[in-house]
Design an enzyme around this catalytic site. Sequence first.
Site, mmCIF file in Angstrom:
data_model
loop_
_atom_site.group_PDB
_atom_site.id
_atom_site.type_symbol
_atom_site.label_atom_id
_atom_site.label_comp_id
_atom_site.label_asym_id
_atom_site.label_seq_id
_atom_site.Cartn_x
_atom_site.Cartn_y
_atom_site.Cartn_z
ATOM 1 N N ASN A 70 169.096 39.557 -21.362
ATOM 2 C CA ASN A 70 169.921 40.557 -20.684
ATOM 3 C C ASN A 70 169.061 41.171 -19.580
ATOM 4 O OD1 ASN A 70 171.485 42.662 -19.859
ATOM 5 N ND2 ASN A 70 171.342 43.838 -21.761
ATOM 6 N N LYS A 125 169.939 43.080 -17.224
ATOM 7 C CA LYS A 125 170.355 44.410 -16.757
ATOM 8 C C LYS A 125 170.383 44.439 -15.224
ATOM 9 C CE LYS A 125 168.739 46.183 -21.102
ATOM 10 N NZ LYS A 125 168.242 47.279 -21.915
ATOM 11 N N HIS A 149 177.843 46.683 -24.349
ATOM 12 C CA HIS A 149 176.433 47.079 -24.460
ATOM 13 C C HIS A 149 176.336 48.605 -24.515
ATOM 14 C CE1 HIS A 149 172.240 47.748 -23.480
ATOM 15 N NE2 HIS A 149 172.024 46.509 -23.899
ATOM 16 N N GLU A 186 174.437 50.652 -23.146
ATOM 17 C CA GLU A 186 174.275 51.337 -21.853
ATOM 18 C C GLU A 186 175.625 51.496 -21.162
ATOM 19 O OE1 GLU A 186 171.198 48.757 -20.382
ATOM 20 O OE2 GLU A 186 169.843 49.606 -21.890
ATOM 21 N N GLU A 214 172.274 46.165 -32.091
ATOM 22 C CA GLU A 214 171.252 46.784 -31.247
ATOM 23 C C GLU A 214 171.205 48.284 -31.509
ATOM 24 O OE1 GLU A 214 170.269 44.268 -27.554
ATOM 25 O OE2 GLU A 214 171.885 45.619 -27.034
ATOM 26 N N GLY A 264 164.555 49.302 -25.399
ATOM 27 C CA GLY A 264 163.624 49.716 -24.357
ATOM 28 C C GLY A 264 162.581 50.714 -24.819
ATOM 29 N N SER A 272 163.809 46.038 -28.273
ATOM 30 C CA SER A 272 162.353 45.874 -28.242
ATOM 31 C C SER A 272 161.882 44.587 -28.909
ATOM 32 C CB SER A 272 161.653 47.103 -28.849
ATOM 33 O OG SER A 272 161.953 48.260 -28.085
HETATM 34 P P1 PGA Z 1 165.105 45.612 -24.747
HETATM 35 O O1 PGA Z 1 166.692 45.669 -24.439
HETATM 36 O O2 PGA Z 1 164.807 44.225 -25.249
HETATM 37 O O3 PGA Z 1 164.451 45.893 -23.409
HETATM 38 O O4 PGA Z 1 164.820 46.657 -25.775
HETATM 39 C C1 PGA Z 1 167.604 45.051 -25.295
HETATM 40 C C2 PGA Z 1 169.009 45.220 -24.777
HETATM 41 O O5 PGA Z 1 169.331 46.262 -24.188
HETATM 42 O O6 PGA Z 1 169.848 44.325 -24.952
#
Ligand code: PGA
Length: 255
Positions: free
Chosen positions: A10, A12, A96, A98, A168, A174, A214
Amino acid sequence: MGRTRLVAANWKMYKTVAEAAEFGARLRNELADPAPVEGVVCAPFTTLAAVGPALAGSPYLLGAQNLHWEAQGAFTGEISGPQLADLGCRFVIVGHSERRQYFHETDAGVRLKLQAAYRHGLRPILCIGETGPEREAGRTEAVLLGQLRGALDGLEPGQAALLTVAYEPVWAIGSGVPATAPDAQAAAALIRGHLSASFGREAAGEARIQYGGSVKPDNLAEFVAQPDIDGALVGGASLRADSFAALLRAAAAGS
Ligand code: PGA
């Protein structure tokens, strides 16, 4: 079981067209001998036309990070399922955290998007997860089940078999602090149990469940060693081709 593990990148809101094309070229070099897992690159809309050709002929597939539920119309700034399929997308991330957090996506909207994905031949990766305060309040299971019910209501068993659910936890995304593998497995077992109760054991046995938050090349093996975890959705560690290749190799461990 026979589920093929699935690692999805992903990206982003990262990468220019040139950077995305370079990733594709490097990934092909990295994996002359591909790992026996599925790899998907969910690239920003602006880079899809560059990443698709770069992955062509490789075992890796193209995906998007969002879609609108209508096929076309007066929806300024939105992108539809047919537009994504037209660019060669095979997967799409839906719901997601976000998007839920910053763009106010609701379970009802997530459900419409999920159904649109199936209508247009895109395999959805449905993201669910609890926030830190929800976890501390002991509400993790209730939150996950609520998000599942909200998104999956009305789905056919055949569609559920093609589903990927990414667990998640929002606090792990993150942050550099992943869930523990046993906690992620407990959530994955809850998800598979809900799929089984709603769509039958066969569909639930075929659907894939990822862990995300992460994930790095050095911690992925312990997640995929769990019986109900079939791969990962990865943000930060998917941005470099060498790191994504290492994730694919790690996901193949013990498969
Ligand atoms: P990350 O993000 O691996 O940077 O923690 C995962 C995600 O948002 O799908």
